[in-house]
Scaffold this motif. Structure first.
Motif, PDB file in Angstrom:
ATOM      1  N   ASP A 281      -3.278  -1.229  -3.301  1.00 31.81           N
ATOM      2  CA  ASP A 281      -4.005  -1.942  -2.251  1.00 31.81           C
ATOM      3  C   ASP A 281      -4.529  -3.240  -2.863  1.00 31.81           C
TER       4      ASP A 281
ATOM      5  N   ARG B  19       0.804  -1.220   0.000  1.00 30.74           N
ATOM      6  CA  ARG B  19       0.000   0.000   0.000  1.00 30.74           C
ATOM      7  C   ARG B  19       0.833   1.265   0.000  1.00 30.74           C
ATOM      8  N   GLY B  20       2.008   1.199   0.573  1.00 25.33           N
ATOM      9  CA  GLY B  20       2.838   2.397   0.657  1.00 25.33           C
ATOM     10  C   GLY B  20       4.005   2.335  -0.313  1.00 25.33           C
ATOM     11  N   ALA B  21       4.915   3.277  -0.138  1.00 28.08           N
ATOM     12  CA  ALA B  21       6.125   3.271  -0.962  1.00 28.08           C
ATOM     13  C   ALA B  21       6.951   2.054  -0.582  1.00 28.08           C
TER      14      ALA B  21
ATOM     15  N   ALA C 275       2.916   0.160  -5.886  1.00 26.81           N
ATOM     16  CA  ALA C 275       2.139   0.671  -4.759  1.00 26.81           C
ATOM     17  C   ALA C 275       0.664   0.509  -5.105  1.00 26.81           C
TER      18      ALA C 275
END
Length: 135
Positions: free
Chosen positions: A105, A86-88, A103
């Motif tokens: 979800d 989900r993040g970097a 990146a």
């Protein structure tokens, strides 16, 4: 003295046969699994044959189980690995594997369709290793 109830016995090595008889209702009475004979040794399953021209996608692949899975796949011949989070993401350094990070979800279908469309090699396997620890 009472007579024994109708039953059919299976040695433990044939337990799948016993469940098949139960599943198809081909019995009268009880099914009994016996342990009178020692079970036969079963050969370990062979590791999967991986396609070196395919991509293996790992969700949550930058640490923990995901990072260990990168090593496991590389040791078995994977050459292209996609990491999704989900993040970097910072890809772990692995000398024998091309690692691409995305990146996204994993619960967002359209985002995952885009990740798969953006891959340079066909998708051949997925390991879902993402988790969220909330102590």
């Amino acid at each position: 003295m009472y007579p024994a109830l109708p039953h059919r016995t299976f040695p433990v090595d044939r337990i799948s046969d016993a469940f098949g008889v139960l599943r198809h209702s081909r019995h009268i009475g009880k099914i009994v699994i016996t342990f009178e004979e020692a079970p036969q040794a079963v050969a370990e399953p062979r590791p999967p044959a991986l396609d070196p021209d395919g991509t293996y996608l790992i969700t949550g692949g930058t640490s923990g189980l995901g990072a260990a899975t990168v090593d496991w796949l590389a040791a078995r011949g994977a050459k292209h690995i996609a990491l999704v989070g989900r993040g970097a993401l910072v890809a772990p350094d692995h000398p024998s594997v091309t690692i691409t990070t995305y990146a996204a979800d994993v619960s967002d279908e359209s985002a995952m369709r885009q990740v798969i469309a953006d891959m340079d090699h066909p998708l051949r396997g997925v390991v879902h290793a993402a988790n969220l620890l909330a102590d």
